[in-house]
Design a protein around this motif. Structure first.
Motif, PDB file in Angstrom:
ATOM      1  N   THR A  70       1.834  -2.372   5.340  1.00  0.00           N
ATOM      2  CA  THR A  70       2.008  -0.992   5.282  1.00  0.00           C
ATOM      3  C   THR A  70       3.258  -0.797   5.001  1.00  0.00           C
ATOM      4  O   THR A  70       4.367  -1.103   5.833  1.00  0.00           O
ATOM      5  N   VAL A  71       3.612   0.445   4.274  1.00  0.00           N
ATOM      6  CA  VAL A  71       4.934   0.569   3.936  1.00  0.00           C
ATOM      7  C   VAL A  71       5.073   2.201   4.048  1.00  0.00           C
ATOM      8  O   VAL A  71       6.310   2.613   4.099  1.00  0.00           O
ATOM      9  N   LEU A  72       4.104   2.901   4.310  1.00  0.00           N
ATOM     10  CA  LEU A  72       4.242   4.208   4.431  1.00  0.00           C
ATOM     11  C   LEU A  72       3.230   4.930   5.563  1.00  0.00           C
ATOM     12  O   LEU A  72       2.226   4.516   5.459  1.00  0.00           O
ATOM     13  N   ILE A  73       3.646   5.724   6.482  1.00  0.00           N
ATOM     14  CA  ILE A  73       2.843   6.647   7.181  1.00  0.00           C
ATOM     15  C   ILE A  73       2.992   7.915   6.899  1.00  0.00           C
ATOM     16  O   ILE A  73       3.910   8.617   7.040  1.00  0.00           O
ATOM     17  N   ALA A  74       1.818   8.479   6.155  1.00  0.00           N
ATOM     18  CA  ALA A  74       1.947   9.802   5.568  1.00  0.00           C
ATOM     19  C   ALA A  74       1.782  10.824   6.610  1.00  0.00           C
ATOM     20  O   ALA A  74       1.387  10.665   7.800  1.00  0.00           O
ATOM     21  N   PRO A  75       2.320  12.360   6.389  1.00  0.00           N
ATOM     22  CA  PRO A  75       2.063  13.125   7.333  1.00  0.00           C
ATOM     23  C   PRO A  75       0.510  13.332   7.662  1.00  0.00           C
ATOM     24  O   PRO A  75      -0.161  13.416   6.651  1.00  0.00           O
ATOM     25  N   GLY A  76       0.444  13.406   9.085  1.00  0.00           N
ATOM     26  CA  GLY A  76      -1.109  13.482   9.516  1.00  0.00           C
ATOM     27  C   GLY A  76      -1.527  11.965   9.848  1.00  0.00           C
ATOM     28  O   GLY A  76      -2.571  11.821  10.446  1.00  0.00           O
ATOM     29  N   GLY A  77      -0.811  11.046   9.341  1.00  0.00           N
ATOM     30  CA  GLY A  77      -0.995   9.644   9.973  1.00  0.00           C
ATOM     31  C   GLY A  77      -1.583   8.302   9.242  1.00  0.00           C
ATOM     32  O   GLY A  77      -1.693   7.480   9.488  1.00  0.00           O
ATOM     33  N   GLU A  78      -1.950   9.015   7.543  1.00  0.00           N
ATOM     34  CA  GLU A  78      -2.679   8.013   6.857  1.00  0.00           C
ATOM     35  C   GLU A  78      -1.630   7.145   6.613  1.00  0.00           C
ATOM     36  O   GLU A  78      -0.474   7.519   6.160  1.00  0.00           O
ATOM     37  N   GLN A  79      -2.118   5.729   6.738  1.00  0.00           N
ATOM     38  CA  GLN A  79      -1.252   4.553   6.255  1.00  0.00           C
ATOM     39  C   GLN A  79      -1.572   4.052   4.973  1.00  0.00           C
ATOM     40  O   GLN A  79      -2.645   4.110   4.197  1.00  0.00           O
ATOM     41  N   TRP A  80      -0.287   3.848   4.197  1.00  0.00           N
ATOM     42  CA  TRP A  80      -0.674   3.463   2.735  1.00  0.00           C
ATOM     43  C   TRP A  80       0.246   2.002   2.798  1.00  0.00           C
ATOM     44  O   TRP A  80       1.109   1.715   3.272  1.00  0.00           O
ATOM     45  N   THR A  81      -0.569   1.198   2.029  1.00  0.00           N
ATOM     46  CA  THR A  81       0.012   0.047   1.674  1.00  0.00           C
ATOM     47  C   THR A  81       0.848  -0.091   0.557  1.00  0.00           C
ATOM     48  O   THR A  81       0.621   0.754  -0.277  1.00  0.00           O
ATOM     49  N   ALA A  82       1.841  -1.198   0.451  1.00  0.00           N
ATOM     50  CA  ALA A  82       2.503  -1.270  -0.746  1.00  0.00           C
ATOM     51  C   ALA A  82       1.734  -1.436  -2.108  1.00  0.00           C
ATOM     52  O   ALA A  82       2.242  -0.728  -3.076  1.00  0.00           O
ATOM     53  N   GLY A  83       0.662  -2.031  -1.905  1.00  0.00           N
ATOM     54  CA  GLY A  83      -0.172  -2.189  -3.331  1.00  0.00           C
ATOM     55  C   GLY A  83      -0.610  -0.905  -3.704  1.00  0.00           C
ATOM     56  O   GLY A  83      -0.586  -0.732  -4.651  1.00  0.00           O
ATOM     57  N   ARG A  84      -1.111  -0.176  -2.811  1.00  0.00           N
ATOM     58  CA  ARG A  84      -1.947   1.255  -3.098  1.00  0.00           C
ATOM     59  C   ARG A  84      -0.907   2.047  -3.552  1.00  0.00           C
ATOM     60  O   ARG A  84      -0.934   2.902  -4.496  1.00  0.00           O
ATOM     61  N   LEU A  85       0.305   2.191  -3.113  1.00  0.00           N
ATOM     62  CA  LEU A  85       1.530   2.933  -3.520  1.00  0.00           C
ATOM     63  C   LEU A  85       2.040   2.518  -4.737  1.00  0.00           C
ATOM     64  O   LEU A  85       2.213   3.215  -5.766  1.00  0.00           O
ATOM     65  N   HIS A  86       2.255   1.289  -4.948  1.00  0.00           N
ATOM     66  CA  HIS A  86       2.628   0.569  -6.131  1.00  0.00           C
ATOM     67  C   HIS A  86       1.525   1.041  -7.348  1.00  0.00           C
ATOM     68  O   HIS A  86       1.854   1.457  -8.451  1.00  0.00           O
ATOM     69  N   GLY A  87       0.355   0.825  -7.044  1.00  0.00           N
ATOM     70  CA  GLY A  87      -0.616   1.306  -8.084  1.00  0.00           C
ATOM     71  C   GLY A  87      -0.439   2.975  -8.486  1.00  0.00           C
ATOM     72  O   GLY A  87      -0.680   3.068  -9.892  1.00  0.00           O
ATOM     73  N   ASP A  88      -0.289   3.634  -7.498  1.00  0.00           N
ATOM     74  CA  ASP A  88      -0.203   5.063  -8.053  1.00  0.00           C
ATOM     75  C   ASP A  88       1.196   5.234  -8.796  1.00  0.00           C
ATOM     76  O   ASP A  88       1.286   6.274  -9.708  1.00  0.00           O
ATOM     77  N   VAL A  89       2.319   4.521  -8.262  1.00  0.00           N
ATOM     78  CA  VAL A  89       3.543   4.636  -9.113  1.00  0.00           C
ATOM     79  C   VAL A  89       3.460   4.338 -10.641  1.00  0.00           C
ATOM     80  O   VAL A  89       3.657   4.833 -11.416  1.00  0.00           O
ATOM     81  N   ASN A  90       2.803   3.091 -10.897  1.00  0.00           N
ATOM     82  CA  ASN A  90       2.494   2.522 -12.020  1.00  0.00           C
ATOM     83  C   ASN A  90       1.472   3.722 -12.836  1.00  0.00           C
ATOM     84  O   ASN A  90       1.886   3.977 -14.039  1.00  0.00           O
ATOM     85  N   ARG A  91       0.466   4.141 -12.242  1.00  0.00           N
ATOM     86  CA  ARG A  91      -0.328   5.267 -13.087  1.00  0.00           C
ATOM     87  C   ARG A  91       0.341   6.400 -13.253  1.00  0.00           C
ATOM     88  O   ARG A  91      -0.043   6.975 -14.509  1.00  0.00           O
TER      89      ARG A  91
END
Length: 567
Positions: A70-91
């Motif tokens: 887990t690399v990110l806690i978004a406003p509102g509390g949603e947790q983002w993993t490194a893999g999920r964020l990395h995928g969106d960055v690449n896209r």
């Protein structure tokens, strides 16, 4: 509640033992990469597959090695993993390239703190693009200027700022194919259209890009600070290395709280650097004092970037509210962007301990840093030069001054230069060799500590935000009832300063409440809220010399009588 990292070592009084927690060089400057001691409990994630601090990589390598972290806690509390964020960055990289962007091109964002902002930052820095963050408080013509001047080929805006962004895109002549919105904005394509159908795999030809922040000057129009792109893979640059200046270690259980808008230069730099050296980010979208305390307690945040106005509001909370939250996880509460009154800083140190630290810097690069111990030893100092920077004080003839003499403060970086986009004259101005200045006056003592004695000429700092009077004065002078105008800062209990306008009415116009209201309405249509004068006073004739120089201090000083002006 998320797992707590180990606390910094603390004294019996509750203040972090920064003599132990931040090893120092003989010069007293925190050593880049110096360690905060770990407790016997170890570091959360120590057994993780993520690369250790001496391994190359940054965020992208970490995400590849340990996508479940887990690399990110978004406003509102949603947790983002490194893999999920990395995928969106690449896209997003693939999507922007499909939209026509190539290495060296710029794209602009008008976004609140959130996942999309960080996705844009990471996409730009691995695809050789320039990211242009835009202050979402600006009005349409101000945003249009930045979009057009930067040459942005794509604008990504949030629906919250949709009407303003649409007006700016129209004025800048941005084609419909370059407009994307998070949420629904008329004439904008969905942001998801940039990502949908694009592969989550890393793009080819990865090359380092950067952020192109816009900073105003006393001449009015903001200018982009543009640094040359090296043409190397992003992994070859230690993107989080500058945090070592503050004694902030890679990984080490660190959690960075982003509590100010990321369109500010330093806020995005701190957030991006923290992400690149393995820290979890907790994002705030809109700051309130008690919510900040709650997030520090809940997520065991260890460092953050702040401005003195936030200190003031935190200290104004009732004692029972302050006592409700545990802030002992904090290792570095680094503040800058505006002068901090001494009594406010002492109160924060009494409450939070020696994690309260200060820096002085400019968007253009270079700076100084003071630990709590430095400041307590030398009250009023903003610190000594960063290891990658040099400070000097020069007189008006360009002579370097010895310790103790007041002059203009200059800085230089050892890590490369910059230029103002499309403004070679501004780039060359205010330089002595490799040194540049932003116009502050100060002195260096015999130990190399910097003390500021005045601020950028006439600049207003309200709540940590720079406001340049020349831009506001230009708007005032556009009103037919204004013959002459002066803008400066006057005391404000919460923000430090507020914007005051003094106007010389044009012939045939009578000063009074009606004219004041008309002038303020004129400003409302042309300036962002934080730039607008809060009130207008009238004067028969401006105090100018025969050459037209305005003696602004004669106007400003009466408002500060009996008060300590922050310098």
């Amino acid at each position: 509640m998320s797992e707590r990292p180990p606390k910094a070592l603390r004294t019996d009084s509750g203040a972090p033992r920064t003599d132990a927690a931040v090893p120092r060089t003989d010069s007293g400057t925190p050593r880049p990469g110096s360690a905060v001691p770990r407790t016997d409990a170890g570091v959360p994630g120590a057994d993780s597959k993520a690369p250790r601090p001496d391994a190359p990589g940054g965020f992208w390598a970490q995400a590849t090695a340990d996508p479940a972290r887990t690399v990110l806690i978004a406003p509102g509390g949603e947790q983002w993993t490194a893999g999920r964020l990395h995928g969106d960055v690449n896209r997003l990289v693939h999507g922007l390239r499909a939209a026509g962007l190539r290495r060296g091109d710029a794209f602009a964002v008008v976004l609140p703190n959130g996942v999309e902002f960080l996705t844009a930052y990471l996409a730009a820095t691995q695809a050789g693009f320039y990211l242009v963050p835009v202050n979402h408080h600006l009005v349409g013509p101000e945003i249009a200027w930045i979009v057009a001047d930067s040459g942005a080929r794509v604008l990504i805006a949030h629906a919250r700022f949709g009407a303003t962004a649409a007006a700016a895109a129209d004025e800048a002549g941005l084609p419909a194919s370059g407009r994307y919105a998070v949420g629904a904005v008329d004439g904008f394509r969905p942001y998801t259209a940039l990502l949908d159908g694009q592969p989550a795999t890393p793009p080819a030809d990865r090359t380092l890009g950067w952020v192109m922040n816009y900073t105003s000057g006393t001449t009015g129009r903001p200018r982009g600070i543009r640094r040359p792109l090296p043409g190397t893979p992003p992994e070859e640059t230690h993107l989080g290395g500058f945090l070592g200046i503050f004694g902030i270690r890679p990984f080490d259980g660190n959690v960075h709280l982003v509590c100010s808008p990321m369109y500010h230069t330093a806020v995005l730099q701190f957030a991006g650097a923290s992400l690149h050296i393995g820290h979890r980010l907790v994002l705030m979208d809109g700051w309130t004092p008690e919510e900040m305390l709650r997030l520090i307690d809940t997520h065991a945040c260890t460092h953050t970037h702040m401005v003195p106005t936030q200190f003031h509001r935190l200290l104004a909370l009732p004692e029972e509210v302050r006592a409700r939250y545990d802030v002992s996880s904090m290792r570095h509460a680094v503040h800058g962007a505006a002068p901090c009154p001494g009594q406010v800083k002492r109160a924060m140190i009494d409450w939070w301990g020696h994690c309260v630290e200060e820096y002085y810097a400019a968007s253009e690069g270079g700076g100084a840093f003071a630990t709590a111990e430095d400041w307590l030893k030398k009250p009023g100092t903003v610190g000594r030069a960063w290891p990658i920077s040099e400070l000097a004080v020069f007189d008006d003839d360009g002579n370097r001054l010895p310790p103790g003499e007041v002059g203009t403060v200059y800085m230089k970086m050892s890590t490369g230069g910059f230029s103002y986009h499309k403004d070679e004259a501004k780039t060359r101005k205010n330089r002595i060799g490799d040194f540049f200045t932003v116009g502050d006056l100060g002195l260096l003592d015999e130990d190399g500590y910097l003390f500021l004695r005045d601020r950028k000429i006439d600049m207003i700092i309200s709540g940590g935000v720079n406001i340049y009077p020349a831009e506001v004065e230009a708007v005032l002078l556009g009103h037919p009832a204004v013959a002459d105008a002066a803008v400066f800062g006057i005391p404000h209990a919460d923000w430090g300063e507020e914007v005051k306008a003094v106007v010389e009415p044009a012939e045939g116009h009578t000063p009074g409440p009606e004219l004041s209201a008309a002038i303020l309405a004129h400003c409302e249509r042309r300036l962002a809220g934080f730039k607008r004068p809060r009130s207008v006073d009238f004067i028969g004739a401006m105090p100018r010399d025969p050459n037209g120089k305005l003696y602004k201090r004669r106007l400003r000083d009466p408002y500060w009588e009996g008060r300590d002006r922050p310098v």
